[in-house]
Design an enzyme around this catalytic site. Structure first.
Site, PDB file in Angstrom:
ATOM      1  N   VAL A  95       0.872  -1.185   0.000  1.00 47.89           N
ATOM      2  CA  VAL A  95       0.000   0.000   0.000  1.00 47.89           C
ATOM      3  C   VAL A  95       0.905   1.229   0.000  1.00 47.89           C
ATOM      4  CG1 VAL A  95      -1.781   1.265   1.236  1.00 47.89           C
ATOM      5  CG2 VAL A  95      -1.821  -1.239   1.234  1.00 47.89           C
ATOM      6  N   HIS A  99       3.241   3.532   6.238  1.00 51.33           N
ATOM      7  CA  HIS A  99       2.609   2.915   7.403  1.00 51.33           C
ATOM      8  C   HIS A  99       3.625   2.087   8.167  1.00 51.33           C
ATOM      9  CE1 HIS A  99       2.100   0.228   3.928  1.00 51.33           C
ATOM     10  NE2 HIS A  99       2.176  -0.789   4.773  1.00 51.33           N
TER      11      HIS A  99
HETATM   12  P1  AMP Z   1       2.554  -3.510   3.339  1.00 53.88           P
HETATM   13  O1  AMP Z   1       2.860  -4.827   2.690  1.00 53.88           O
HETATM   14  O2  AMP Z   1       3.618  -3.080   4.314  1.00 53.88           O
HETATM   15  O3  AMP Z   1       2.234  -2.435   2.316  1.00 53.88           O
HETATM   16  O4  AMP Z   1       1.281  -3.759   4.239  1.00 53.88           O
HETATM   17  C1  AMP Z   1      -0.017  -3.468   3.848  1.00 53.88           C
HETATM   18  C2  AMP Z   1      -0.923  -4.018   4.933  1.00 53.88           C
HETATM   19  O5  AMP Z   1      -2.177  -3.402   4.805  1.00 53.88           O
HETATM   20  C3  AMP Z   1      -1.151  -5.527   4.869  1.00 53.88           C
HETATM   21  O6  AMP Z   1      -0.735  -6.121   6.093  1.00 53.88           O
HETATM   22  C4  AMP Z   1      -2.671  -5.650   4.659  1.00 53.88           C
HETATM   23  O7  AMP Z   1      -3.219  -6.750   5.349  1.00 53.88           O
HETATM   24  C5  AMP Z   1      -3.165  -4.322   5.202  1.00 53.88           C
HETATM   25  N1  AMP Z   1      -4.421  -3.832   4.662  1.00 53.88           N
HETATM   26  C6  AMP Z   1      -4.754  -3.703   3.358  1.00 53.88           C
HETATM   27  N2  AMP Z   1      -5.984  -3.183   3.242  1.00 53.88           N
HETATM   28  C7  AMP Z   1      -6.438  -2.972   4.503  1.00 53.88           C
HETATM   29  C8  AMP Z   1      -7.647  -2.449   5.045  1.00 53.88           C
HETATM   30  N3  AMP Z   1      -8.667  -2.029   4.267  1.00 53.88           N
HETATM   31  N4  AMP Z   1      -7.773  -2.379   6.388  1.00 53.88           N
HETATM   32  C9  AMP Z   1      -6.771  -2.789   7.193  1.00 53.88           C
HETATM   33  N5  AMP Z   1      -5.607  -3.288   6.734  1.00 53.88           N
HETATM   34  C10 AMP Z   1      -5.441  -3.381   5.407  1.00 53.88           C
END
Ligand code: AMP
Length: 115
Positions: A95, A99
């Protein structure tokens, strides 16, 4: 296009929000890797660590302070936990909105498989 995390920050899409202040929103990861798995994000859309400006030290620092407070609140501060920020394709960032993962509640094992 706003990121999915911007839509969570604005309330456009639902999430289990555990903290929100003027700079930061934190909510539970939809696909948790451990009993506690919280994402700590800047309210402002910043793509990733590489996109932070020198003037954004306050928001970057606040992410850590919110992580500290949430770890205490979740009861995992004493046992320990892991903070992860994935950055870019090799870092596994999915994403494109900065974060920090706060993960804990069980022993997490080694940080990376060396295979
Ligand atoms: P990253 O791989 O560091 O970009 O992590 C993205 C994280 O966002 C993953 O652990 C997903 O499970 C989480 N994620 C994606 N969409 C959502 C959402 N709508 N609500 C909560 N977590 C999310």
């Amino acid at each position: 296009m706003p990121t999915i995390f911007s839509k969570i920050v604005s309330g456009e899409i639902p999430a289990d929000i555990v903290h929100q202040d003027d700079l930061i929103t934190a909510f539970r990861d939809v696909s948790p890797a451990a009993p506690t798995h919280i994402l700590i994000v800047p309210n402002q859309e910043i793509t990733g660590v590489d996109d932070l400006d020198d003037g954004q030290a306050e928001v970057a620092g606040r992410m850590f302070l919110v992580a500290r407070d949430l770890a205490r609140k979740e009861g995992i501060a004493e046992g320990g936990y892991r903070l992860i920020i994935n950055s870019g394709p090799h870092g596994g960032q999915e994403v494109m909105h900065l974060h920090m993962h706060l993960i804990g509640g069980r022993p997490l094992g080694p940080m990376l498989s060396k295979a």
